[in-house]
Each structure stands twice: as C-alpha cells, then as structure tokens.
Design a protein around this motif. Structure first.
Motif, PDB file in Angstrom:
ATOM      1  N   LEU A  92       0.804  -1.221   0.000  1.00 29.25           N
ATOM      2  CA  LEU A  92       0.000   0.000   0.000  1.00 29.25           C
ATOM      3  C   LEU A  92       0.838   1.274   0.000  1.00 29.25           C
ATOM      4  O   LEU A  92       0.275   2.370  -0.013  1.00 29.25           O
ATOM      5  N   VAL A  93       2.160   1.140  -0.017  1.00 32.15           N
ATOM      6  CA  VAL A  93       3.056   2.292   0.031  1.00 32.15           C
ATOM      7  C   VAL A  93       3.812   2.460  -1.281  1.00 32.15           C
ATOM      8  O   VAL A  93       3.858   3.551  -1.857  1.00 32.15           O
ATOM      9  N   ASN A  94       4.427   1.384  -1.754  1.00 34.83           N
ATOM     10  CA  ASN A  94       5.188   1.416  -2.998  1.00 34.83           C
ATOM     11  C   ASN A  94       4.289   0.978  -4.149  1.00 34.83           C
ATOM     12  O   ASN A  94       3.858  -0.187  -4.196  1.00 34.83           O
ATOM     13  N   TRP A  95       4.023   1.894  -5.065  1.00 35.03           N
ATOM     14  CA  TRP A  95       3.086   1.638  -6.157  1.00 35.03           C
ATOM     15  C   TRP A  95       3.812   1.687  -7.495  1.00 35.03           C
ATOM     16  O   TRP A  95       4.639   2.562  -7.742  1.00 35.03           O
ATOM     17  N   THR A  96       3.470   0.745  -8.373  1.00 35.40           N
ATOM     18  CA  THR A  96       4.022   0.679  -9.720  1.00 35.40           C
ATOM     19  C   THR A  96       2.881   0.698 -10.727  1.00 35.40           C
ATOM     20  O   THR A  96       1.955  -0.132 -10.632  1.00 35.40           O
ATOM     21  N   GLN A  97       2.929   1.631 -11.668  1.00 37.26           N
ATOM     22  CA  GLN A  97       1.897   1.649 -12.687  1.00 37.26           C
ATOM     23  C   GLN A  97       2.089   0.467 -13.625  1.00 37.26           C
ATOM     24  O   GLN A  97       3.187   0.240 -14.156  1.00 37.26           O
ATOM     25  N   ILE A  98       1.023  -0.293 -13.845  1.00 41.08           N
ATOM     26  CA  ILE A  98       1.091  -1.495 -14.672  1.00 41.08           C
ATOM     27  C   ILE A  98       0.241  -1.392 -15.930  1.00 41.08           C
ATOM     28  O   ILE A  98       0.362  -2.237 -16.825  1.00 41.08           O
ATOM     29  N   ALA A  99      -0.626  -0.378 -16.022  1.00 44.21           N
ATOM     30  CA  ALA A  99      -1.505  -0.280 -17.188  1.00 44.21           C
ATOM     31  C   ALA A  99      -2.181   1.077 -17.211  1.00 44.21           C
ATOM     32  O   ALA A  99      -2.130   1.852 -16.242  1.00 44.21           O
ATOM     33  N   ASN A 100      -2.825   1.360 -18.324  1.00 46.82           N
ATOM     34  CA  ASN A 100      -3.865   2.375 -18.446  1.00 46.82           C
ATOM     35  C   ASN A 100      -5.107   1.651 -18.965  1.00 46.82           C
ATOM     36  O   ASN A 100      -5.033   0.945 -19.980  1.00 46.82           O
ATOM     37  N   ALA A 101      -6.226   1.804 -18.271  1.00 42.09           N
ATOM     38  CA  ALA A 101      -7.408   1.038 -18.666  1.00 42.09           C
ATOM     39  C   ALA A 101      -7.996   1.522 -19.983  1.00 42.09           C
ATOM     40  O   ALA A 101      -8.618   0.746 -20.715  1.00 42.09           O
ATOM     41  N   ILE A 102      -7.819   2.802 -20.296  1.00 48.19           N
ATOM     42  CA  ILE A 102      -8.268   3.344 -21.585  1.00 48.19           C
ATOM     43  C   ILE A 102      -7.016   3.678 -22.380  1.00 48.19           C
ATOM     44  O   ILE A 102      -6.448   4.766 -22.265  1.00 48.19           O
ATOM     45  N   PRO A 368      11.453  -0.584  -2.940  1.00 50.23           N
ATOM     46  CA  PRO A 368      10.933   0.654  -3.537  1.00 50.23           C
ATOM     47  C   PRO A 368      10.620   0.450  -5.012  1.00 50.23           C
ATOM     48  O   PRO A 368      11.256  -0.346  -5.710  1.00 50.23           O
ATOM     49  N   ALA A 369       9.623   1.162  -5.483  1.00 47.85           N
ATOM     50  CA  ALA A 369       9.233   1.063  -6.881  1.00 47.85           C
ATOM     51  C   ALA A 369      10.361   1.530  -7.784  1.00 47.85           C
ATOM     52  O   ALA A 369      11.081   2.485  -7.461  1.00 47.85           O
ATOM     53  N   ALA A 370      10.531   0.874  -8.923  1.00 41.20           N
ATOM     54  CA  ALA A 370      11.590   1.258  -9.860  1.00 41.20           C
ATOM     55  C   ALA A 370      11.366   2.667 -10.389  1.00 41.20           C
ATOM     56  O   ALA A 370      12.319   3.407 -10.634  1.00 41.20           O
ATOM     57  N   ILE A 371      10.117   3.025 -10.589  1.00 37.68           N
ATOM     58  CA  ILE A 371       9.761   4.394 -10.955  1.00 37.68           C
ATOM     59  C   ILE A 371       9.110   5.016  -9.728  1.00 37.68           C
ATOM     60  O   ILE A 371       7.970   4.701  -9.401  1.00 37.68           O
ATOM     61  N   PRO A 372       9.802   5.887  -9.005  1.00 41.69           N
ATOM     62  CA  PRO A 372       9.272   6.387  -7.736  1.00 41.69           C
ATOM     63  C   PRO A 372       7.989   7.190  -7.930  1.00 41.69           C
ATOM     64  O   PRO A 372       7.781   7.829  -8.959  1.00 41.69           O
ATOM     65  N   THR A 373       7.153   7.147  -6.895  1.00 41.19           N
ATOM     66  CA  THR A 373       5.927   7.949  -6.898  1.00 41.19           C
ATOM     67  C   THR A 373       5.835   8.847  -5.672  1.00 41.19           C
ATOM     68  O   THR A 373       4.859   9.596  -5.547  1.00 41.19           O
TER      69      THR A 373
END
Length: 562
Positions: A92-102, A368-373
């Motif tokens: 719930l802390v380190n987030w990685t974007q995996i898609a765009n739904a649209i 930590p996420a590879a692409i920080p947020t």
C-alpha cells in the motif's frame, strides 16, 4: 535514475503511433529528465515509515481493491489519454503503474470539450476471476464499465450503462451472495434540487455476467450526511460490508477546501442508511489554513481491509504552496489507517492534520518502486524503447501519426494545432509531482518556415499555459517564452522573453518550478545554462486561478501549419 528500456517494457499497453515519416521540420527530443523535491520532505524516513502522498502529482480520486496479497489502484485522468492509470502494490506504500485502462485509440472521444472533462472518478473491484473498472466519461457516452482478467491488460472496450442517466462516479460492490450493486451520484428524486449543489446517491443492482444494470434504482442519500446544512455535491460513493452491515462512504462539500468524507450504514444494500455519529470521518476544513506545510481538500476516500485485518484508506488531497487552492501539482493520492470506533470507521479525528509521515501498514516489506511515486526523486527517459512509458499522456485523442520513437529519440511532427485549440496538439507530457521540480530535454529542431515551433509546453488547461519553444524570427532561430493566462490573453499567448540561438546545434531546454515561480533556461554545446526568463508567474497554473481538477503537465511539444 535512468529509465530507458525498463520503462518501455512497462508500456506494453501503449501500442500506438510509433510509426510515421519525418520531414525537415520535424522536432527530435533525445531524452527527458524530471527531478523533484519538496521542502517538507527533507528528513530521512525510518524503516517502518512511509511518506504522504504515496502517489504524488495529478493522480486524483483513488480507488483500491485487494486480491489475496496484491493491491490494485486506479485514478482519474480527465481529458488526458491514455487514461485511468492502474497501479499495483503489495504494501500500500510502494506503487508501480502497470496499465492504463483506456489505452487504445477510439475508445472514448472527448471532441472539443475542456481538458477538465473526460474521465472522472473511477472505481476498481474484483470478483470471481475478473477485474472491473466503472467510470464516467464526459462528452462520450456517460457511465461505463471495462473488464480485464489481468489488471495489466488488455482491458475491454467500454460497455455503456445508460440506466445510470446523468450521474457520475459509479462504484461496483459484490455482496457475499454473489449479487452485485452499483452506487453513484445523480440528481435527487424527480431531478429537483432543493438548493444549488443538491445531489443524491443512488443504488441499482448490476448483472456482472452481462454487464448491465437491472431492477429499480433507489435513492439512498439525499444531499449528504445532514441535508439541513445544505451540503454540496455528495459524490464518489463506495459500499462495503462488515459484520453483517453495509457501510456507505462518500465525499461532500466539493473538492476544494470544504472537501470532507462522510459515512453511513444500513442493514441492507438498499438501505435505510443512517449517518455515522462522528461525521466527517476525514477533512481538513476545520484547520488553520495558515499552518506550516498544510495538506488541504482531503476526501474522495476508498477503504480497504488488508489480509492481516487492518483497514486503510486511500484518498485525494493537495499540498498548496500558498492559500488553500494555490497548488500546481494537482490532487494526489494519500494513505492513512482506519480505526473502527463503536462499529464505525474513522480516518482522522476532528481537528487533526494529515501527517506527511506515517507508520507503514503491517504488510511484508516491498522494495521501492523502480519508478518512484513519492518523496524526492529523479526520472530520466531515454526514448530508446518501442513505446512510451505509461505515465506519458496527450490531450483528448490517441489517434494520429504525428509522433514516433526512432533511433533513441522521440520525434514530433508539428501540427496546425495550438495549446489553446481544444483539440489534439503534438504534445506528450508527464506530471509535475513536486512543488520544486525541473524538466529538462535535448531538442534538435530547425524550423524551416515562420509559424513552426517546438520545445516544451507547461500546461494546466487550454487557457492557462507556458510555451518554451524554438522558432524562426526575422530569419534567425530564436527561443521564445510565451504565456496564456485566461481569456484576456490571445489564444497564441503573450511573448514574455526571447533569445536568439543561431545555427542548427541541439538545444538543452530546462523549465524549473519553485512553488509559484517558473524559470526558463537554455544550454548549448558545452556551455552552461543561460536563463531566458526567471520568476515567471506560475500561480496562473494553480487550481485557484485556472480552476478544474488537474495538475500541471510538462513535455515535448511541436506546432506548425502542416
């Protein structure tokens, strides 16, 4: 952090526009680097701490679901595409974007609507092997649902839900008996407003197999937690079940400094719903706006129970640099624990400020996420893959052959579309995620006729932007900083500064944000940076001035008459 091939591998959902034929007036961007930090985030975190926001920048209206040990989150994207970013986390802390739904051309069509329209608050849920995202699309069809077996995609084409009428913010809930329900915002019964901003919450059964609403619609909340106070714009509802009771949460008060999160409960999905004894369960509207480093406008929360039995909330809030709505970073995703008090959830006690640092959830440690947020970071894109990273977006439409990735560079063909045209300019942009940030790129561009320009766009919406471009002026390549600050300015903007840069050598362009001030600088060859304009009034990009629901976007831009 250098993100080239790795970022392109993440971008599997953005399979479009990578072919095309360049010509002499084409602009080439060899790399793009973002660097950002915030004064309030100076101290180093302990191993058990996390920093708010957990997803910084223009990532509003978060909704979250859990599948086993995995968490998935979706945000609004309004008039920018690809839309509805989908993130994954295990803590719930380190987030990685995996898609765009649209993410495919033609799924939505925003026409010439304002950028603050488009894809509103989305909600993500999971049931029986399938992920669902429900959403509202302004200008193109109203409310819809998309599905995916894998949250990384592909996501389905939208299935429109006409029975939800003109409401917004649909959210899907699956009960223990397998029945599904949709709650959303709409006008009160009979479409009769008792006061300006009077809205209601409605519920209707949903056929999850055939993706359609069934049965009658029932109004379950009118106005808000206490209609006698004339609460405005109750919206963003979510439904949960705990200990045999149904809990409904929603925001009211608008998404400005009066934003607040409310709670109700009922013995059945259709009600009757009783407001909680301590409402709101989250707000910052009762605090001194002059406090140091404030976080404001908290609301649009979604609750989640972890596999360890803890409850947490994701929600939007903002970090102003002055005043309640003087912020350029947009509405961001925050995280706080939820306490249950006498059978009711509570995120913050009244009068309590949102902490910038908290104790992490009791979940297994995640790298930590590879692409920080969150926190201070640097991200550099080399444009050496076959697709752009998932966080790059363009206004309104994904169709068009005006861009390509080739030879480790991003190539843009100038179009006869400006930043003010409410159309689809030659622009790819990424979010400003910090109060203090810099955006740097290397540009090769030789305008072959007057009217062609290329460089960086700094944009809040169609009426409020800066343009930092190389163009031909009196036969000489010249760097120009122009601004549009509302309808009082011409659509092509006012020129604030200019600097001749003769020749055809590549140019390094840098835009630096410092709260409400923006600087524009150039570097050529082995020379250092030369400031073209310092302390430009960046408050024109704030929500207080430009209005709307978005944050500042910055990126490569080209314009011309072809």
């Amino acid at each position: 952090m250098r993100l080239g091939r790795f970022a392109s591998l993440l971008a599997v959902g953005l399979l479009l526009g990578t072919s095309g034929v360049g010509y002499a007036g084409e602009a080439r961007f060899d790399w793009f680097e973002y660097q950002g930090s915030d004064p309030a985030d100076a101290r180093t975190l302990a191993a058990n701490e996390y920093r708010n926001p957990v997803i910084a920048g223009f990532y509003p209206d978060p909704s979250v679901t859990r599948v086993g040990d995995d968490y998935y989150l979706v945000n609004s994207s309004f008039g920018w595409l690809p839309g509805l970013p989908v993130f994954h986390s295990r803590d719930l802390v380190n987030w990685t974007q995996i898609a765009n739904a649209i993410a495919r051309p033609g799924l939505v069509d925003f026409g010439h609507g304002g950028l603050t329209g488009g894809l509103f608050a989305a909600s993500i849920s999971y049931h029986d092997g399938l992920f669902y995202i429900t959403n509202t699309s302004f200008y193109s069809g109203g409310n819809f649902v998309v599905t995916a077996k894998d949250p990384k995609g592909p996501w389905s084409d939208p299935v429109w839900l006409p029975d939800l009428r003109n409401g917004i913010d649909p959210s899907l809930f699956f009960d223990d008996d397998g029945r599904a329900w949709i709650v959303n915002n709409d006008l009160p019964e009979g479409d009769k407003e008792a006061y300006d901003g009077h809205r209601a919450l409605w519920i209707q059964e949903f056929d999850a197999k055939n993706l359609k609403t069934i049965g009658p619609r029932t109004m379950i909340v009118s106005g808000g937690a206490d209609i006698a106070t004339k609460p405005g714009y109750v919206e963003g509802p979510h439904l949960y079940k705990k200990d045999g009771l149904y809990y409904l949460t929603a925001a009211e008060g608008g998404t400005g400094t009066s934003h607040a999160q409310m709670i109700w409960r009922a013995p059945a999905p259709t009600g009757p719903y009783t407001p909680g004894p301590t409402n709101p369960i989250l707000t910052q509207r009762d605090l001194d706006p002059e406090r140091p480093n404030p976080i404001e406008a908290a609301g649009h929360a979604d609750l989640i129970e972890t596999q360890t039995g803890e409850w947490w909330a994701v929600f939007l809030a903002v970090r102003p640099y002055a005043g309640g709505e003087m912020f350029n970073t947009g509405r961001e995703t925050f995280l706080l624990p939820v306490r249950w008090v006498d059978g009711w959830p509570r995120i913050l006690d009244p009068g309590t400020a949102i902490p910038r640092v908290g104790i992490r959830p009791a979940l297994p440690a995640q790298p930590p996420a590879a692409i920080p947020t969150a926190g201070p970071f640097t991200v550099r894109d080399e444009f050496d893959g076959t697709a752009l990273p998932l966080y790059w977006m363009t206004p309104r439409r994904l169709e068009g052959g005006w861009w390509r990735l080739s030879g480790g560079s991003l190539h843009l063909t100038p179009q006869a579309v400006t930043l003010s045209d409410r159309a689809s300019p030659s622009l790819w942009a990424r979010r400003q995620q910090h109060r203090d940030a810099s955006f740097t790129t290397e540009l090769s561009f030789n305008p072959d006729q007057p009217g062609q320009r290329a460089g960086l766009a700094v944009i809040q919406n169609d009426e409020y932007w800066f343009r930092f471009t190389a163009e031909r002026l009196d036969g000489v390549r010249t760097l120009i900083v122009a601004v549009r600050a509302g309808d009082a300015d011409p659509k092509q903007g006012r020129i604030l500064a200019r600097q001749p840069v003769p020749g055809d050598s590549p140019l390094r362009l840098r835009v630096t944000a410092r709260g409400g001030a923006y600087d524009f600088a150039v570097g050529t060859g082995t020379e250092g940076w030369k400031t073209i304009l310092k302390d430009a009034d960046g408050t024109i990009l704030s929500t207080a001035t430009a209005r709307g629901f978005m944050g500042v976007m910055v990126g490569p831009y080209a314009e011309g008459d072809r």
